[in-house]
Design a protein around this motif. Structure first.
Motif, PDB file in Angstrom:
ATOM      1  N   GLY A   1      65.078  47.697 -44.275  1.00  0.00           N
ATOM      2  CA  GLY A   1      65.279  48.337 -45.565  1.00  0.00           C
ATOM      3  C   GLY A   1      64.061  49.091 -46.059  1.00  0.00           C
ATOM      4  N   ALA A   2      62.896  48.474 -45.939  1.00  0.00           N
ATOM      5  CA  ALA A   2      61.669  49.100 -46.447  1.00  0.00           C
ATOM      6  C   ALA A   2      61.309  50.362 -45.673  1.00  0.00           C
ATOM      7  CB  ALA A   2      60.514  48.104 -46.393  1.00  0.00           C
ATOM      8  N   LEU A   3      61.530  50.314 -44.369  1.00  0.00           N
ATOM      9  CA  LEU A   3      61.131  51.442 -43.518  1.00  0.00           C
ATOM     10  C   LEU A   3      62.276  52.391 -43.191  1.00  0.00           C
ATOM     11  CD1 LEU A   3      58.926  49.388 -41.040  1.00  0.00           C
ATOM     12  CD2 LEU A   3      58.084  51.001 -42.761  1.00  0.00           C
ATOM     13  N   GLN A   4      63.503  51.993 -43.560  1.00  0.00           N
ATOM     14  CA  GLN A   4      64.695  52.769 -43.200  1.00  0.00           C
ATOM     15  C   GLN A   4      64.784  52.937 -41.684  1.00  0.00           C
ATOM     16  OE1 GLN A   4      67.154  53.929 -45.659  1.00  0.00           O
ATOM     17  NE2 GLN A   4      65.969  52.253 -46.559  1.00  0.00           N
ATOM     18  N   LEU A   5      64.616  51.830 -40.983  1.00  0.00           N
ATOM     19  CA  LEU A   5      64.668  51.859 -39.523  1.00  0.00           C
ATOM     20  C   LEU A   5      66.085  52.153 -39.049  1.00  0.00           C
ATOM     21  CD1 LEU A   5      62.561  48.659 -38.698  1.00  0.00           C
ATOM     22  CD2 LEU A   5      61.783  51.038 -38.602  1.00  0.00           C
ATOM     23  N   THR A   6      66.188  52.943 -37.998  1.00  0.00           N
ATOM     24  CA  THR A   6      67.490  53.228 -37.410  1.00  0.00           C
ATOM     25  C   THR A   6      67.803  52.288 -36.251  1.00  0.00           C
ATOM     26  OG1 THR A   6      66.524  54.910 -35.954  1.00  0.00           O
ATOM     27  CG2 THR A   6      67.396  55.653 -38.073  1.00  0.00           C
ATOM     28  N   ARG A   7      66.794  51.541 -35.794  1.00  0.00           N
ATOM     29  CA  ARG A   7      66.969  50.532 -34.749  1.00  0.00           C
ATOM     30  C   ARG A   7      66.426  49.209 -35.257  1.00  0.00           C
ATOM     31  NH1 ARG A   7      70.051  52.433 -30.318  1.00  0.00           N
ATOM     32  NH2 ARG A   7      69.594  54.646 -30.033  1.00  0.00           N
ATOM     33  N   PRO A   8      67.080  48.102 -34.953  1.00  0.00           N
ATOM     34  CA  PRO A   8      66.594  46.812 -35.447  1.00  0.00           C
ATOM     35  C   PRO A   8      65.282  46.417 -34.779  1.00  0.00           C
ATOM     36  CG  PRO A   8      68.379  46.475 -33.891  1.00  0.00           C
ATOM     37  CD  PRO A   8      68.320  47.953 -34.152  1.00  0.00           C
ATOM     38  N   PRO A   9      64.434  45.665 -35.466  1.00  0.00           N
ATOM     39  CA  PRO A   9      63.217  45.134 -34.843  1.00  0.00           C
ATOM     40  C   PRO A   9      63.576  44.267 -33.645  1.00  0.00           C
ATOM     41  CG  PRO A   9      63.144  44.857 -37.235  1.00  0.00           C
ATOM     42  CD  PRO A   9      64.542  45.278 -36.890  1.00  0.00           C
ATOM     43  N   VAL A  10      62.776  44.372 -32.604  1.00  0.00           N
ATOM     44  CA  VAL A  10      63.010  43.610 -31.378  1.00  0.00           C
ATOM     45  C   VAL A  10      61.988  42.483 -31.286  1.00  0.00           C
ATOM     46  CG1 VAL A  10      62.833  43.709 -28.853  1.00  0.00           C
ATOM     47  CG2 VAL A  10      64.097  45.475 -30.109  1.00  0.00           C
ATOM     48  N   ALA A  11      62.482  41.270 -31.041  1.00  0.00           N
ATOM     49  CA  ALA A  11      61.605  40.112 -30.880  1.00  0.00           C
ATOM     50  C   ALA A  11      61.345  39.867 -29.402  1.00  0.00           C
ATOM     51  CB  ALA A  11      62.243  38.884 -31.511  1.00  0.00           C
ATOM     52  N   ILE A  12      60.093  39.555 -29.083  1.00  0.00           N
ATOM     53  CA  ILE A  12      59.688  39.202 -27.725  1.00  0.00           C
ATOM     54  C   ILE A  12      59.020  37.836 -27.787  1.00  0.00           C
ATOM     55  CG2 ILE A  12      58.271  39.840 -25.735  1.00  0.00           C
ATOM     56  CD1 ILE A  12      58.428  42.741 -26.693  1.00  0.00           C
ATOM     57  N   SER A  13      59.530  36.901 -26.990  1.00  0.00           N
ATOM     58  CA  SER A  13      58.988  35.540 -26.991  1.00  0.00           C
ATOM     59  C   SER A  13      58.717  35.101 -25.561  1.00  0.00           C
ATOM     60  CB  SER A  13      59.969  34.564 -27.642  1.00  0.00           C
ATOM     61  OG  SER A  13      60.310  34.966 -28.949  1.00  0.00           O
ATOM     62  N   PHE A  14      57.613  34.399 -25.384  1.00  0.00           N
ATOM     63  CA  PHE A  14      57.241  33.888 -24.069  1.00  0.00           C
ATOM     64  C   PHE A  14      57.553  32.396 -23.997  1.00  0.00           C
ATOM     65  CE2 PHE A  14      54.284  37.426 -25.010  1.00  0.00           C
ATOM     66  CZ  PHE A  14      54.768  38.318 -24.059  1.00  0.00           C
ATOM     67  N   ALA A  15      58.110  31.982 -22.875  1.00  0.00           N
ATOM     68  CA  ALA A  15      58.506  30.581 -22.710  1.00  0.00           C
ATOM     69  C   ALA A  15      58.238  30.144 -21.279  1.00  0.00           C
ATOM     70  CB  ALA A  15      59.986  30.418 -23.047  1.00  0.00           C
ATOM     71  N   ASP A  16      58.265  28.838 -21.089  1.00  0.00           N
ATOM     72  CA  ASP A  16      58.063  28.279 -19.753  1.00  0.00           C
ATOM     73  C   ASP A  16      59.370  28.135 -18.995  1.00  0.00           C
ATOM     74  OD1 ASP A  16      55.286  28.057 -20.007  1.00  0.00           O
ATOM     75  OD2 ASP A  16      55.449  26.113 -20.999  1.00  0.00           O
ATOM     76  N   ALA A  17      60.487  28.162 -19.718  1.00  0.00           N
ATOM     77  CA  ALA A  17      61.797  28.039 -19.085  1.00  0.00           C
ATOM     78  C   ALA A  17      62.814  28.799 -19.930  1.00  0.00           C
ATOM     79  CB  ALA A  17      62.199  26.577 -18.957  1.00  0.00           C
ATOM     80  N   VAL A  18      63.926  29.134 -19.324  1.00  0.00           N
ATOM     81  CA  VAL A  18      64.995  29.819 -20.062  1.00  0.00           C
ATOM     82  C   VAL A  18      65.566  28.851 -21.103  1.00  0.00           C
ATOM     83  CG1 VAL A  18      67.259  30.918 -19.893  1.00  0.00           C
ATOM     84  CG2 VAL A  18      65.552  31.281 -18.084  1.00  0.00           C
ATOM     85  N   PRO A  19      65.569  29.233 -22.374  1.00  0.00           N
ATOM     86  CA  PRO A  19      66.079  28.323 -23.420  1.00  0.00           C
ATOM     87  C   PRO A  19      67.564  28.011 -23.227  1.00  0.00           C
ATOM     88  CG  PRO A  19      64.819  30.143 -24.371  1.00  0.00           C
ATOM     89  CD  PRO A  19      65.050  30.485 -22.937  1.00  0.00           C
ATOM     90  N   ASP A  20      67.958  26.841 -23.659  1.00  0.00           N
ATOM     91  CA  ASP A  20      69.367  26.453 -23.609  1.00  0.00           C
ATOM     92  C   ASP A  20      70.204  27.439 -24.412  1.00  0.00           C
ATOM     93  OD1 ASP A  20      68.729  24.243 -22.107  1.00  0.00           O
ATOM     94  OD2 ASP A  20      68.675  22.864 -23.828  1.00  0.00           O
TER      95      ASP A  20
END
Length: 249
Positions: free
Chosen positions: A13-32
């Motif tokens: 809303g604040a930036l009027q983004l046309t694409r949603p923010p993308v989250a990147i997370s690092f893990a030791d295993a694929v989450p359930d």
């Protein structure tokens, strides 16, 4: 602590983004409950585009066509990927694109990325380590103002490789701008010439989002001020600041 959904909504809303923010997370295993990426990606940066629509996990095998991305993300790689990396670096060196002296300045993740989970910030199942925004110049203006206020310094502007902006933000805990690279611009349809990337470390995401909201409103008010002031000057007037402020009301 605000929810990731509300943080995502605030940024959009604040930036009027046309694409949603993308989250990147690092893990030791694929989450359930999280599916591993299906298909073949030509480069690691391609996952960013796919992550605007759904959550998925990747393992090193999903990145094996992108030796540069595996290098910047500190992924375990086999002989074939190592050979690809050396062949790519030779071509880059011959072109003067990446010289041996340039290598120490390319950020590399300071932990091994065994599993990388991507997805829309609002839907990610893990706390984000880095959040990526696809932004235009006017949106970047607000973001850099927030970075300067919170980090007491200007954010770096990175060029090639685009994927290096992720370890840059993760390692330093500070925001960073990426102008992309020719590879990322070839692989991502959404990385058009007017779009750049802004990386926000997950550790400061909530405070950064709050600053962005404040600065967005301030920029909107000041844009109106300057627009009216320009109109007055073009009409032959010589307005004071007080007169321009009065004109806003």
């Amino acid at each position: 602590m605000a929810s990731l959904d509300s943080i995502s909504s605030s940024l959009i809303g604040a930036l009027q983004l046309t694409r949603p923010p993308v989250a990147i997370s690092f893990a030791d295993a694929v989450p359930d409950g999280v599916k591993t990426y299906e298909g073949t990606a030509p480069a690691g940066c391609r996952f960013w585009q796919d992550a605007t629509s759904h959550v998925f996990a990747t393992v090193p095998a999903n990145h094996d066509l992108c030796s540069i991305g595996m290098y910047t993300h500190h992924m375990e790689s086999g002989p074939a990927t190592q050979a690809d990396l050396q062949d790519a670096l030779k071509v880059f060196g011959d072109l003067g694109y990446v010289r041996p002296v340039d290598m120490p300045f390319i950020p590399v993740l300071n932990r091994q990325a065994k599993v990388v989970v991507y997805g829309p910030l609002a839907a990610t199942p893990l706390p984000p380590d880095v959040v990526l925004l696809f932004v235009t110049a006017d949106q970047t203006l607000i973001l850099t103002e927030a970075s300067t206020q919170l980090e007491n310094g200007l954010p770096p502007a990175l060029g090639r490789p685009a994927c290096a902006v992720v370890p840059q933000a993760f390692n330093t805990g500070r925001t960073a701008l990426s102008l992309g690279c020719c590879g990322a611009r070839a692989y991502l349809d959404m990385l058009t010439p007017d779009i750049a990337l802004y990386a926000i470390p997950g550790t400061g995401l909530e405070a950064f989002t709050e600053r962005v909201a404040v600065l967005s409103k301030a920029n909107s008010v000041l844009t109106t001020f300057h627009t009216l002031r320009r109109r007055s000057v073009e009409e032959g007037k010589h307005p004071s600041v007080k007169e321009s402020l009065a004109a806003m009301h």
